[in-house]
Design a protein around this motif. Structure first.
Motif, PDB file in Angstrom:
ATOM      1  N   ALA A  20      26.912  -3.965  46.927  1.00 21.20           N
ATOM      2  CA  ALA A  20      26.381  -4.831  47.979  1.00 21.20           C
ATOM      3  C   ALA A  20      25.900  -3.990  49.165  1.00 21.20           C
ATOM      4  N   LEU A  21      26.655  -2.944  49.498  1.00 19.75           N
ATOM      5  CA  LEU A  21      26.258  -2.064  50.596  1.00 19.75           C
ATOM      6  C   LEU A  21      25.023  -1.247  50.226  1.00 19.75           C
ATOM      7  N   ARG A  22      24.897  -0.862  48.966  1.00 22.07           N
ATOM      8  CA  ARG A  22      23.692  -0.147  48.528  1.00 22.07           C
ATOM      9  C   ARG A  22      22.454  -1.023  48.728  1.00 22.07           C
ATOM     10  N   GLU A  23      22.587  -2.302  48.404  1.00 20.93           N
ATOM     11  CA  GLU A  23      21.469  -3.225  48.588  1.00 20.93           C
ATOM     12  C   GLU A  23      21.128  -3.347  50.066  1.00 20.93           C
ATOM     13  N   LEU A  24      22.156  -3.378  50.907  1.00 21.23           N
ATOM     14  CA  LEU A  24      21.934  -3.440  52.352  1.00 21.23           C
ATOM     15  C   LEU A  24      21.178  -2.214  52.838  1.00 21.23           C
ATOM     16  N   ILE A  25      21.552  -1.039  52.333  1.00 20.55           N
ATOM     17  CA  ILE A  25      20.901   0.213  52.726  1.00 20.55           C
ATOM     18  C   ILE A  25      19.438   0.214  52.313  1.00 20.55           C
ATOM     19  N   ARG A  26      19.152  -0.348  51.124  1.00 20.39           N
ATOM     20  CA  ARG A  26      17.768  -0.375  50.625  1.00 20.39           C
ATOM     21  C   ARG A  26      16.911  -1.429  51.306  1.00 20.39           C
ATOM     22  N   ASP A  27      17.542  -2.417  51.920  1.00 20.08           N
ATOM     23  CA  ASP A  27      16.822  -3.523  52.539  1.00 20.08           C
ATOM     24  C   ASP A  27      15.991  -3.017  53.723  1.00 20.08           C
ATOM     25  N   GLU A  28      14.697  -3.353  53.739  1.00 13.00           N
ATOM     26  CA  GLU A  28      13.804  -2.892  54.810  1.00 13.00           C
ATOM     27  C   GLU A  28      14.208  -3.444  56.176  1.00 13.00           C
ATOM     28  N   ALA A  29      14.978  -4.520  56.172  1.00 12.56           N
ATOM     29  CA  ALA A  29      15.423  -5.093  57.441  1.00 12.56           C
ATOM     30  C   ALA A  29      16.489  -4.227  58.107  1.00 12.56           C
ATOM     31  N   THR A  74      29.402   2.890  61.720  1.00 11.08           N
ATOM     32  CA  THR A  74      28.832   3.515  60.525  1.00 11.08           C
ATOM     33  C   THR A  74      27.362   3.149  60.433  1.00 11.08           C
ATOM     34  N   LYS A  75      26.497   4.160  60.303  1.00 13.05           N
ATOM     35  CA  LYS A  75      25.069   3.883  60.267  1.00 13.05           C
ATOM     36  C   LYS A  75      24.431   4.423  59.004  1.00 13.05           C
ATOM     37  N   ILE A  76      23.260   3.878  58.711  1.00 10.77           N
ATOM     38  CA  ILE A  76      22.493   4.274  57.540  1.00 10.77           C
ATOM     39  C   ILE A  76      21.821   5.609  57.819  1.00 10.77           C
ATOM     40  N   CYS A  77      21.986   6.548  56.908  1.00 10.84           N
ATOM     41  CA  CYS A  77      21.410   7.873  57.098  1.00 10.84           C
ATOM     42  C   CYS A  77      19.905   7.830  56.958  1.00 10.84           C
ATOM     43  N   THR A  78      19.250   8.746  57.660  1.00 16.94           N
ATOM     44  CA  THR A  78      17.823   8.938  57.455  1.00 16.94           C
ATOM     45  C   THR A  78      17.598   9.431  56.037  1.00 16.94           C
ATOM     46  N   LYS A  79      16.561   8.919  55.405  1.00 18.88           N
ATOM     47  CA  LYS A  79      16.297   9.252  54.005  1.00 18.88           C
ATOM     48  C   LYS A  79      16.181  10.748  53.811  1.00 18.88           C
ATOM     49  N   ARG A  80      16.812  11.262  52.758  1.00 18.21           N
ATOM     50  CA  ARG A  80      16.725  12.681  52.416  1.00 18.21           C
ATOM     51  C   ARG A  80      15.752  12.850  51.260  1.00 18.21           C
ATOM     52  N   PHE A  81      14.860  13.812  51.383  1.00 17.00           N
ATOM     53  CA  PHE A  81      13.893  14.083  50.327  1.00 17.00           C
ATOM     54  C   PHE A  81      14.392  15.220  49.448  1.00 17.00           C
ATOM     55  N   THR A  82      14.141  15.078  48.154  1.00 12.97           N
ATOM     56  CA  THR A  82      14.569  16.074  47.186  1.00 12.97           C
ATOM     57  C   THR A  82      13.362  16.633  46.459  1.00 12.97           C
ATOM     58  N   THR A  83      13.371  17.934  46.223  1.00 11.86           N
ATOM     59  CA  THR A  83      12.302  18.544  45.457  1.00 11.86           C
ATOM     60  C   THR A  83      12.894  19.312  44.289  1.00 11.86           C
ATOM     61  N   ASN A  84      12.162  19.332  43.181  1.00 11.18           N
ATOM     62  CA  ASN A  84      12.618  20.014  41.983  1.00 11.18           C
ATOM     63  C   ASN A  84      12.014  21.410  41.946  1.00 11.18           C
ATOM     64  N   LEU A  85      12.831  22.409  41.708  1.00  7.81           N
ATOM     65  CA  LEU A  85      12.374  23.789  41.778  1.00  7.81           C
ATOM     66  C   LEU A  85      11.681  24.281  40.508  1.00  7.81           C
ATOM     67  N   GLN A  86      11.715  23.473  39.430  1.00  2.00           N
ATOM     68  CA  GLN A  86      11.073  23.939  38.207  1.00  2.00           C
ATOM     69  C   GLN A  86       9.545  23.960  38.332  1.00  2.00           C
ATOM     70  N   ASN A  87       8.992  22.999  39.066  1.00  3.35           N
ATOM     71  CA  ASN A  87       7.549  22.889  39.202  1.00  3.35           C
ATOM     72  C   ASN A  87       7.215  22.816  40.685  1.00  3.35           C
ATOM     73  N   TRP A  88       6.833  23.964  41.261  1.00  3.36           N
ATOM     74  CA  TRP A  88       6.609  24.008  42.694  1.00  3.36           C
ATOM     75  C   TRP A  88       5.238  23.452  43.045  1.00  3.36           C
ATOM     76  N   MET A  89       5.150  22.919  44.237  1.00  2.83           N
ATOM     77  CA  MET A  89       3.881  22.409  44.758  1.00  2.83           C
ATOM     78  C   MET A  89       3.946  22.468  46.277  1.00  2.83           C
ATOM     79  N   SER A  90       2.836  22.152  46.906  1.00  4.53           N
ATOM     80  CA  SER A  90       2.806  22.185  48.367  1.00  4.53           C
ATOM     81  C   SER A  90       3.640  21.044  48.927  1.00  4.53           C
TER      82      SER A  90
END
Length: 244
Positions: A20-29, A74-90
């Motif tokens: 339920a909390l995951r859904e809250l985190i994903r909610d744009e509101a 307790t607050k929602i974290c700023t989104k973290r971006f992940t990159t895969n090192l097998q295929n690099w790009m800009s």
């Protein structure tokens, strides 16, 4: 959105509260940085114990989706971006593939004398003039990447280039140089006061440092860069296959 669980479901209560909390985190509101209801409110709303709520929140804090602020909430974290090192790009390609609009907060280019580190990477004499490109970029939530790139003088890049365009697009379209191979080193570090002010974090906050030498198909160095990422906004993903 309304938090709710099914008390008749065979699923454990803590698992339902967590979802339920995951859904809250994903909610744009409920955008990044907004606070969720406190443990007592959630427990009362869902009809479960505070212990169950605390367990579920702790799981999401451990995953980096929530952060507890002592005495605040307790607050929602700023989104973290992940990159895969097998295929690099800009960086621009990485963000575009994730559907994120890149925002340039600051871009500057200047001619500088190559220090020993840059000269060694480029296999040129110390003191030779090279273009240094500094970019502070991120998304609508704010900057989270500071990159300082040096371009090999062989390429012929000048300061009148429009550096608002993606760098590798510039090299390929304007100078017929293809960025083919990247050799990288990744380090953990802490932000000094200057970096902290630039990336809008606390002094000594964790940062990721990415040192990269980019080569063309003929294995000639093209770019040498040092990139700093906010560790709370960016991570690397690496798949390693076991050898038998």
């Amino acid at each position: 959105m309304e938090l709710k669980i099914d008390h008749n479901s065979p699923l454990p209560l803590h698992f339902q509260v967590e979802n339920a909390l995951r859904e809250l985190i994903r909610d744009e509101a409920h955008p990044s940085g907004s606070y969720i209801p406190n443990e007592t409110e959630i427990a009362s709303l869902l009809g479960v114990s505070r212990h169950t709520v605390r367990h579920s929140i702790g799981k999401l804090v451990g995953e980096g989706l929530l952060v507890r602020k002592q005495g605040v909430g307790t607050k929602i974290c700023t989104k973290r971006f992940t990159t895969n090192l097998q295929n690099w790009m800009s960086f621009t390609q990485e963000m575009t593939n994730k559907g994120v609009a890149v925002k340039n907060f600051r871009i500057s280019a200047e001619m500088v004398s190559a220090d020993e580190e840059v000269a060694m990477a480029f296999e040129i004499e110390t003191g030779k003039e090279v273009v240094r490109l500094t970019r502070l970029r991120g998304d609508q939530a704010g900057p989270f990447i500071l990159s300082v790139s040096y371009l090999h003088p062989r390429i012929g890049v000048t300061l009148d280039v429009d550096f608002n365009r993606p760098l590798y697009e510039i090299l390929e379209q304007d100078f017929s140089v293809v960025a083919d191979l990247s050799r990288e080193e990744i380090r953990a570090g802490a932000a000094d006061q200057l970096i902290a002010d630039t990336l809008q974090v606390e002094e000594h906050a964790p940062v990721l440092e990415r040192i990269r030498i980019v080569y063309d198909p003929g294995m000639r160095p093209v770019e040498y860069s040092r990139v700093l990422y906010r560790a709370d906004r960016f991570s690397y993903e690496l798949d390693i296959k076991r050898e038998y």
